[in-house]
Design an enzyme around this catalytic site. Structure first.
Site, PDB file in Angstrom:
ATOM      1  N   SER A 201      66.810  21.153 -59.885  1.00  0.00           N
ATOM      2  CA  SER A 201      66.792  20.958 -61.327  1.00  0.00           C
ATOM      3  C   SER A 201      66.406  22.203 -62.107  1.00  0.00           C
ATOM      4  O   SER A 201      66.843  22.386 -63.235  1.00  0.00           O
ATOM      5  CB  SER A 201      65.850  19.816 -61.682  1.00  0.00           C
ATOM      6  OG  SER A 201      64.568  20.045 -61.142  1.00  0.00           O
TER       7      SER A 201
ATOM      8  N   HIS B  44      70.480  15.222 -60.258  1.00  0.00           N
ATOM      9  CA  HIS B  44      71.193  16.203 -61.089  1.00  0.00           C
ATOM     10  C   HIS B  44      72.621  16.424 -60.586  1.00  0.00           C
ATOM     11  O   HIS B  44      73.181  17.506 -60.770  1.00  0.00           O
ATOM     12  CB  HIS B  44      70.440  17.538 -61.123  1.00  0.00           C
ATOM     13  CG  HIS B  44      69.294  17.545 -62.086  1.00  0.00           C
ATOM     14  ND1 HIS B  44      69.466  17.631 -63.453  1.00  0.00           N
ATOM     15  CD2 HIS B  44      67.969  17.446 -61.889  1.00  0.00           C
ATOM     16  CE1 HIS B  44      68.294  17.613 -64.051  1.00  0.00           C
ATOM     17  NE2 HIS B  44      67.356  17.492 -63.120  1.00  0.00           N
TER      18      HIS B  44
ATOM     19  N   LYS C 150      70.177  10.203 -66.291  1.00  0.00           N
ATOM     20  CA  LYS C 150      70.793  11.499 -66.617  1.00  0.00           C
ATOM     21  C   LYS C 150      72.274  11.278 -66.938  1.00  0.00           C
ATOM     22  O   LYS C 150      72.590  10.751 -67.990  1.00  0.00           O
ATOM     23  CB  LYS C 150      70.529  12.480 -65.471  1.00  0.00           C
ATOM     24  CG  LYS C 150      69.039  12.818 -65.372  1.00  0.00           C
ATOM     25  CD  LYS C 150      68.713  13.951 -64.427  1.00  0.00           C
ATOM     26  CE  LYS C 150      67.274  14.408 -64.599  1.00  0.00           C
ATOM     27  NZ  LYS C 150      66.367  13.944 -63.553  1.00  0.00           N
TER      28      LYS C 150
HETATM   29  C1  LIG Z   1      65.011  13.512 -63.233  1.00  0.00           C
HETATM   30  C2  LIG Z   1      64.716  13.462 -61.810  1.00  0.00           C
HETATM   31  C3  LIG Z   1      63.984  12.412 -61.254  1.00  0.00           C
HETATM   32  C4  LIG Z   1      63.353  11.356 -62.098  1.00  0.00           C
HETATM   33  O1  LIG Z   1      64.290  10.457 -62.569  1.00  0.00           O
HETATM   34  P1  LIG Z   1      63.790   9.277 -63.516  1.00  0.00           P
HETATM   35  O2  LIG Z   1      64.804   8.213 -63.302  1.00  0.00           O
HETATM   36  O3  LIG Z   1      63.781   9.820 -64.895  1.00  0.00           O
HETATM   37  O4  LIG Z   1      62.436   8.886 -63.060  1.00  0.00           O
HETATM   38  C5  LIG Z   1      63.805  12.382 -59.894  1.00  0.00           C
HETATM   39  N1  LIG Z   1      64.317  13.343 -59.091  1.00  0.00           N
HETATM   40  C6  LIG Z   1      65.006  14.388 -59.590  1.00  0.00           C
HETATM   41  C7  LIG Z   1      65.541  15.431 -58.672  1.00  0.00           C
HETATM   42  C8  LIG Z   1      65.215  14.483 -60.966  1.00  0.00           C
HETATM   43  O5  LIG Z   1      65.872  15.517 -61.456  1.00  0.00           O
END
Ligand SMILES: *Cc1c(COP(=O)(O)O)cnc(C)c1O
Length: 415
Positions: free
Chosen positions: A190, A218, A249
């Site tokens: 990320s 991601h 996302k």
């Molecule tokens: C954004 C993200 C999360 C968290 O996701 P949520 O559903 O917002 O809790 C977990 N792992 C990675 C790699 C992320 O980028």
């Protein structure tokens, strides 16, 4: 103990220290839906400013897509607002199971279990599936939620240097005495936007009898030819034992996450994962919206194709302007500034120029690695990116950083 002056002063000193280190974070208030252009109020009480947004995880532009909103409305009408229950008591609707089936098919897995978030999926998975006779071998740059999940698990924890396959191999050899070995990685990292060497990881997993855990938050929806994720991109669809990912996302951006993978591992999560057992079910309105998202992303790759074009175009613009960016081919494009204060000042100046981006610095990235993380979206049109680069160039000139190498940037901030 009461929250007396001494206690208050001690916390105030901590907060002051965060500020003094240039690491204090402030929220900006957005008055519009999430999109390529947003209306932002900052600081509170100032007027609204229209900005081009280059820092959302809204990769496919679905966060305020009219079809998704309509489907969410219909879900609200047909299944109500909230479940008022965890899944296993009375929080499972037909729609939850349908979404799990759709995710299973899309990700190329055997089964899927929804969680309130991917953070929760990661927090619950390891403890549910591994014990003290096992080992988790994680890439050193995995997401914070994976680190927390591993902390909650009794299995031994070990790491390998970021994307270093020789080091991973050494670790796999070292841990042959354990009952189970699990290699743990993000798909697209990320903060840097680089992609795990998943084909090599699967090869090593087969050679040294290990399982593979992939957090594809991601990547799900847009990485790979049909957007299934990093495993599709690397040619190892169907070979990943566990995939965790988020609905927060690319997949509409509301909330929710899942564990998807081998049937028995998912079943262990249903029996034992604590965030699944002890936290509320994903709301029907979100499930209904996510089902529409699955329709949209399986019907066409247009959005993912546009995102790929935007990412390539944006990287080219930043390089041409003389910024120090991290190489990669994901829609995450970090503009490296190294210094936390510079990253914050840079973001503030961009905001004044009508571009919304935030500075990332410790503890989100390692010390001395501060940056502006830009992220492309299928919601961006070419004119958005052309306007954004004009602002980046102007602010870059103001700070005298265009064309500087990493060494020069670091030296400049040291004075
Ligand atoms: C954004 C993200 C999360 C968290 O996701 P949520 O559903 O917002 O809790 C977990 N792992 C990675 C790699 C992320 O980028």
């Amino acid at each position: 103990m009461a929250f007396d002056d001494a206690v208050r002063n001690s916390y105030q000193a901590d907060i002051q220290a965060i500020k003094a280190a240039g690491l204090f974070k402030e929220e900006r208030y957005i008055h519009s839906p999430q999109h390529s252009e947003i209306e932002v109020e900052f600081p509170l009480g100032s007027g609204l400013r229209k900005c081009i947004n280059v820092c959302a995880n809204n990769y496919l532009g679905l966060s305020s897509h009219p079809d998704v909103i309509a489907a969410a409305h219909a879900g609200l009408d047909s299944r109500g607002y909230g479940m008022s229950s965890v899944r296993f008591i009375c929080g499972t609707q037909d729609m939850h199971r349908e979404l799990e089936h759709r995710l299973t098919a899309f990700l190329g897995a055997e089964d899927t279990l929804l969680f309130p978030s991917c953070m929760d999926a990661n927090a619950g998975f390891f403890e549910a599936c591994l014990n003290e006779r096992d080992v988790m071998i994680a890439d050193r740059l995995v997401h914070a939620s994976i680190i927390d999940g591993m902390r909650l698990c009794k299995a031994m924890q070990d790491t390998f240097k970021h994307s270093d396959m020789e080091h991973l191999e050494e670790k796999l050899i070292e841990h042959q005495d354990k009952r189970l070995r699990m290699i743990v990685t993000d798909g697209v990292f990320s903060m840097d936007g680089d992609t795990a060497k998943l084909d090599r990881i699967v090869e090593l997993a087969e050679k040294y009898n290990a399982m593979v855990f992939l957090d594809d938050s991601h990547a799900t929806g847009f990485i790979g030819r049909t957007g299934r994720g990093t495993h599709e991109h690397c040619g190892v669809l169907g070979k990943i034992d566990v995939i965790t990912t988020t609905l927060g996302k690319a997949l509409g951006g509301a909330s929710g996450g899942c564990v998807s993978g081998r049937r028995e591992l998912v079943e262990m999560c249903r029996q034992r994962a604590r965030p699944y057992l002890f936290s509320n079910a994903v709301a029907p309105v979100i499930v209904a919206g996510a089902l529409k998202v699955m329709d949209l992303i399986t019907a066409s790759t247009d959005r993912r194709d546009k995102l790929e074009w935007n990412a390539r175009y944006w990287r080219g613009l930043l390089k041409e302007a003389g910024f120090d960016i991290k190489e990669g081919d994901s829609p995450i494009v970090p503009v490296m500034l190294y210094d936390a204060k510079l990253a914050q000042d840079f973001a503030r100046d961009l905001f004044d120029e009508g571009v919304y981006a935030v500075g990332f610095f410790f503890p989100v990235v390692p010390k001395g690695q501060a940056r502006i993380r830009t992220q492309m979206s299928a919601a961006h049109e070419k004119h958005h990116l052309d306007s954004a680069i004009a602002a980046f160039r102007k602010v870059g000139r103001k700070h005298g950083i265009l064309g500087l190498s990493k060494k020069e940037l670091i030296a400049m901030c040291a004075v």
